[in-house]
Scaffold this motif. Sequence first.
Motif, PDB file in Angstrom:
ATOM      1  N   LEU A  42      -5.468   2.901  11.099  1.00 37.22           N
ATOM      2  CA  LEU A  42      -6.020   2.206   9.932  1.00 37.22           C
ATOM      3  C   LEU A  42      -4.947   1.345   9.248  1.00 37.22           C
ATOM      4  O   LEU A  42      -5.264   0.276   8.711  1.00 37.22           O
ATOM      5  N   VAL A  46      -5.744  -2.506   8.468  1.00 32.72           N
ATOM      6  CA  VAL A  46      -5.656  -3.067   7.111  1.00 32.72           C
ATOM      7  C   VAL A  46      -4.662  -4.228   7.099  1.00 32.72           C
ATOM      8  O   VAL A  46      -4.933  -5.302   6.547  1.00 32.72           O
ATOM      9  N   ILE A  50      -5.612  -8.109   6.303  1.00 34.35           N
ATOM     10  CA  ILE A  50      -4.995  -8.821   5.177  1.00 34.35           C
ATOM     11  C   ILE A  50      -4.282 -10.083   5.676  1.00 34.35           C
ATOM     12  O   ILE A  50      -4.358 -11.143   5.054  1.00 34.35           O
ATOM     13  N   ALA A  74      -4.920  -2.717  -0.418  1.00 32.60           N
ATOM     14  CA  ALA A  74      -4.166  -1.853   0.504  1.00 32.60           C
ATOM     15  C   ALA A  74      -3.785  -0.555  -0.205  1.00 32.60           C
ATOM     16  O   ALA A  74      -3.848   0.535   0.384  1.00 32.60           O
ATOM     17  N   LEU A  77      -6.873   1.693  -0.676  1.00 27.25           N
ATOM     18  CA  LEU A  77      -7.375   2.185   0.608  1.00 27.25           C
ATOM     19  C   LEU A  77      -6.408   3.153   1.298  1.00 27.25           C
ATOM     20  O   LEU A  77      -6.817   4.162   1.873  1.00 27.25           O
ATOM     21  N   LEU A  78      -5.118   2.829   1.252  1.00 27.57           N
ATOM     22  CA  LEU A  78      -4.151   3.612   2.017  1.00 27.57           C
ATOM     23  C   LEU A  78      -3.277   4.513   1.151  1.00 27.57           C
ATOM     24  O   LEU A  78      -2.541   5.346   1.664  1.00 27.57           O
ATOM     25  N   GLY A  83       0.447   1.970   1.815  1.00 28.89           N
ATOM     26  CA  GLY A  83       0.028   0.601   1.502  1.00 28.89           C
ATOM     27  C   GLY A  83       1.196  -0.363   1.467  1.00 28.89           C
ATOM     28  O   GLY A  83       1.112  -1.489   1.965  1.00 28.89           O
ATOM     29  N   SER A  86       2.241  -1.220   4.977  1.00 25.12           N
ATOM     30  CA  SER A  86       1.273  -2.108   5.600  1.00 25.12           C
ATOM     31  C   SER A  86       1.475  -3.547   5.104  1.00 25.12           C
ATOM     32  O   SER A  86       1.528  -4.503   5.899  1.00 25.12           O
ATOM     33  N   TYR A 192     -13.737  -3.123  -2.015  1.00 27.56           N
ATOM     34  CA  TYR A 192     -13.725  -1.689  -2.340  1.00 27.56           C
ATOM     35  C   TYR A 192     -15.149  -1.133  -2.385  1.00 27.56           C
ATOM     36  O   TYR A 192     -15.444  -0.087  -1.835  1.00 27.56           O
TER      37      TYR A 192
ATOM     38  N   SER B  12     -14.621  -3.901  12.675  1.00 28.32           N
ATOM     39  CA  SER B  12     -13.372  -4.390  12.071  1.00 28.32           C
ATOM     40  C   SER B  12     -12.815  -5.567  12.863  1.00 28.32           C
ATOM     41  O   SER B  12     -12.375  -6.571  12.292  1.00 28.32           O
TER      42      SER B  12
END
Lengths: 213, 101
Positions: A42, A46, A50, A74, A77-78, A83, A86, A192, B12
């Motif tokens: 994930l 992500v 992005i 991010a 979510l993470l 985040g 990422s 979100y 995705s």
Amino acid sequence: MHIPDGYLDLWLCGIFYLLTLIVLSYSGYKARENLDEKKVPLIGVVAAAIFAAQMLNWPIPGGTSAHFVGGALAAILLGPYVGVLSMASVVTVQALMFGDGGILALGANIWNMALIDVFVGYLIFRLFKNKNKSIAAFLAGWIAITAASLFVGIQTGLSTIFKFQLQTTLLIMVIGHGVLGIIEGAITASAYRYLIDVRPDFFEKSNKKEVEA
Amino acid sequence: MKYLNKSWIRKSSLFILSMILVSPLFAWAANAVDYSEPLENAAHQIGAIGEGYSLFSGIFPEYSLPGTNIVLDTAVAGFFGVLVTFGLAWSIGRIIKKGNE
């Protein structure tokens, strides 16, 4: 928001490389405690999403444009530590592969768009999520991007190579991104809202673990 | 539900791919309005900087490939960018996860 080379004094580039490395290392350490196996892919999804979203530069007449940055999303979510890693991947690839943001300014760019955007976004979301989660996500996206632009203003304002005073660079960056940040907030809240409807499990675990951290 | 099942990965990937496929349209439009970064515009407007310099302009400078057109350039650059970003972020996740075992 990507600072090119030639805008920041070398000493500032050095300081922000150092600060960024310290915070990234700490984030890597904290992420170890929070990362669970199934979340690993994930992080990549992500970051890739992005990166792609940042390629969509909406042109604004007058020769400028705006794009989604995504740090707050991010973070929500993470979680903040994962985040950050990422987002740092996105900013690093943009600089090294595409020259989007300078090499010397990479530390400052990661500081602004990965660390500040993610951590401020996460704090704002946590602050307001018990009142209304969608509004919390909107505020997270909006305030976080404005905070990131505040740092761009500080960095360019302190830089002697960028011959303008701190209050001017702060005003230009914060007012500009404060207005454009409303779009960032709206996209963050919409993404979100969609994700929590289709995959509530993405949020339950990550946030619980981060709160415990 | 499996965390990242085939259906989710497909959705995705399609979502990311669709952004890459429309990105040339944005690149073309940005080119049409003579786009540059808001920070660079501000710098030029207030005369804050004479000449910027670039130590390294990237493998695909400005999301482009030499000798091709802007539509193909942006899509190919975006495709590579997505793959490399995914690979880097995933590798970081794996390294961190391994360190924890």
